[in-house]
Design an enzyme around this catalytic site. Sequence first.
Site, PDB file in Angstrom:
ATOM      1  N   SER A   1       0.828  -1.201   0.000  1.00  0.00           N
ATOM      2  CA  SER A   1       0.000   0.000   0.000  1.00  0.00           C
ATOM      3  C   SER A   1       0.864   1.254   0.000  1.00  0.00           C
ATOM      4  O   SER A   1       1.960   1.272   0.568  1.00  0.00           O
ATOM      5  CB  SER A   1      -0.903   0.014   1.237  1.00  0.00           C
TER       6      SER A   1
ATOM      7  N   GLU B   1      -1.862  -9.702  -9.562  1.00  0.00           N
ATOM      8  CA  GLU B   1      -1.177  -8.980  -8.497  1.00  0.00           C
ATOM      9  C   GLU B   1      -0.453  -9.989  -7.592  1.00  0.00           C
ATOM     10  O   GLU B   1      -1.070 -10.600  -6.724  1.00  0.00           O
ATOM     11  CB  GLU B   1      -2.182  -8.150  -7.704  1.00  0.00           C
TER      12      GLU B   1
ATOM     13  N   TYR C   1      -5.327 -11.967  -7.541  1.00  0.00           N
ATOM     14  CA  TYR C   1      -4.096 -11.997  -6.740  1.00  0.00           C
ATOM     15  C   TYR C   1      -3.400 -13.346  -6.802  1.00  0.00           C
ATOM     16  O   TYR C   1      -4.002 -14.372  -7.137  1.00  0.00           O
ATOM     17  CB  TYR C   1      -4.414 -11.662  -5.281  1.00  0.00           C
TER      18      TYR C   1
ATOM     19  N   THR D   1      -4.670  21.870 -12.345  1.00  0.00           N
ATOM     20  CA  THR D   1      -6.012  22.171 -12.835  1.00  0.00           C
ATOM     21  C   THR D   1      -6.968  21.037 -12.479  1.00  0.00           C
ATOM     22  O   THR D   1      -6.570  19.877 -12.381  1.00  0.00           O
ATOM     23  CB  THR D   1      -6.023  22.368 -14.357  1.00  0.00           C
TER      24      THR D   1
END
Length: 738
Positions: free
Chosen positions: A311, A497, A536, A675
């Site tokens: 993470s 993953e 995963y 922006t």
Amino acid sequence: MARKSTQSISQGSLASFILLTPGPFQAQPFLVAGTAGQDRAAARSGTNPLTLGQTCPGRCARRSRGLSTHGGAPLLQMGYANPEQVGGGLLSRLYSRAFIVADPQRSKRLVFVSADIGMVSQRLRLEVLQQLRSKYGGLYGQDNVILSGTHTHSGPGGYFQYTLFWITSKGLIRPALSSIVNGIVKSIDIAHENMKRGRLFINRGTVENSQINRSPFSYLKNPESERNRYSSNTDKEMVVLKMVDEDGHELGLISWFAVHPVSMNNSNHLVNSDNVGYASYLFEQEKNKGMLPGEGSFVAAFASSNLGDVSSNTRGPFCASTGESCDNPQSSCPVGGAAMCMAQGPGKDMFESTRIIGQNLYLKAKELYEEASQEVTGPLSSAHQWVNMSDVSVELNATHRVKTCKPALGHSFAAGTIDGVGAFNFTQGSVEGDPFWDQIRDQLLGEPSNETKACHKPKPILFSTGEMTWPHPWHPDIVDVQIAAIGSLAILAVPGEFTTMSGRRLREAVKSEFDSHGTRGMNVVIAGLCNVYTHYITTYEEYQVQRYEAASTIYGPHTLSAYIQLYRGLAKAINATEELPRGPEPPLFNVTTLTLLPALGVESAPANKNFGDVLEEVRQEYREVRGEVAKVTFVGGNPRNSAENATEHNFLTVEKYSSISSSWRAVLNDASWDTRFYWSKGSRGQSNVTIEWHIPAGAEPGVYRLRYFGHYKKRLLLLGTVTVPFEGSSSAFHVAAP
């Protein structure tokens, strides 16, 4: 690679595609696809003589932009599977960065694409390969084309052919799929057209303060002797591949690093490429000085790796209800349960966290790029195979064989992670089913077979997707496995993953295989989320704990062992010691569009107003200090109209007035970090657009204005509907020194 004189590189070509949708329960704009024009720098492609294919000489082609939208029910973004996370605007463009490496002496080529999307779907890859085949014959195909998703969780959904993914994106949405396919193919086209001789260099180094392991209790189940070989429970190493032409002129880079792009959390409604996209933005802005984002010949791709349990929310998980840590095996809070346990980034909000992590990645990549001196030389080769992952026989040792399983998701899949929590009463670490949810599953979807239950143990099955086939299969059986070798660099293109330790085991096994055939010293990197998405891949030991990553390891407890066996086979094939069967081709289902999103209707402006008129004006003066925001609101049109009618389209510009030339010059556009573009749909076919410029410290004092470019749909009596372009502009305002 071959000798320098025979190498060519095509630096990463950039084409853009973007999704815009409105806030929850409103009609939404949809996806952007781009094709490069000829007036501004765009795509990046990379080949190295190896031949390096350069984007374009001098002032390059513009990165293509386009935006399409759908009205009606909200369009979900891909990643968090949060039904309330629908797009409502644009923070940064999504790009495809393509690199081609060619060895002219041996007629070998390799295409590597890093795309700002959640993951590559099988449908997406098959359609890209179809287009490449029609354009280039057999030059680019499944063997030598790698498509990798950066894994941003703030991009579009709707580009999958398997039923499970339709649930979280309201079906297969043709405009979304076509936008991404066309953007990727355009980036490869630009790379192909700009090949030049060049050289490749590799470097690696450690990135600090940018990641944590979000399932440390799973990681601890790996053998202590194995864990002791590593200093961290995440892979902190970044690998950078530097590309220059034969005269030393800079072309681009690919960086591989393991981190989830989840700095923007599941409350975000702005399309963006998250922390890795911001790193690309910083690097490209530095190298393409004086040009707007999306212009210039230098391309920097920050590609995904084995990020499964990694993470970017570096402060770790805390209970939203109490503020206390919820770093426990179930990621659960005393008040509110697992739904209250959320990880937090290093910044005060998700925008600052994205900036901090992205800048960390950029600074390390810049350092490694500038210091790269180890040249990549040797032959170019690749190996690819389609495999039925539901039925792989794995030889664990001389006496013991096991098999993979039909796809299935466990109860903890529904719990989500500390980066994006699930719903109801699901928690991570569930090794027993819940009678309530199991009964609902059995009644609605059917009970899993005893064979599938036994194969997946100790996973309690929530969705037996491998046994669900209506209206199409829910998960893929046929999966791509692929390795590409550029001299001493081996790129493992993995279809999902991999967790930290899974990636380490895979890299080590492939390196050992190369070593055993006399190819020593290989730099082995994992490119994540490639070619087809299979969720995963955990280690066998991590699987026993059944946190989110293990519950999402869909082919069962021996998935990693199967992949290690398959990738070793690919390495043998590259070393020409073993003939590799092609394998069973994946299906291309006969479905082109199947969506719950209604079509877009005729639009209107409020009474006494026209499209592009200002509803809320800017102030007359702002200070050049952090926190100042110039903001204007216009009578807007649905952005989908612009996507379908203006291939080269900016939704906004920030323009500065020059008293010398008495003219306005664009200094920022809709791909600029400072922006923001917000679209909101009202009633009776009306909508508003708000444009913000977050004025950074150091902005040049002067006179500025904000401009908006859009299209609206109008009904004509005899001709049906037509799309009409319009523009809007704020009043001029001053930015003054503090």
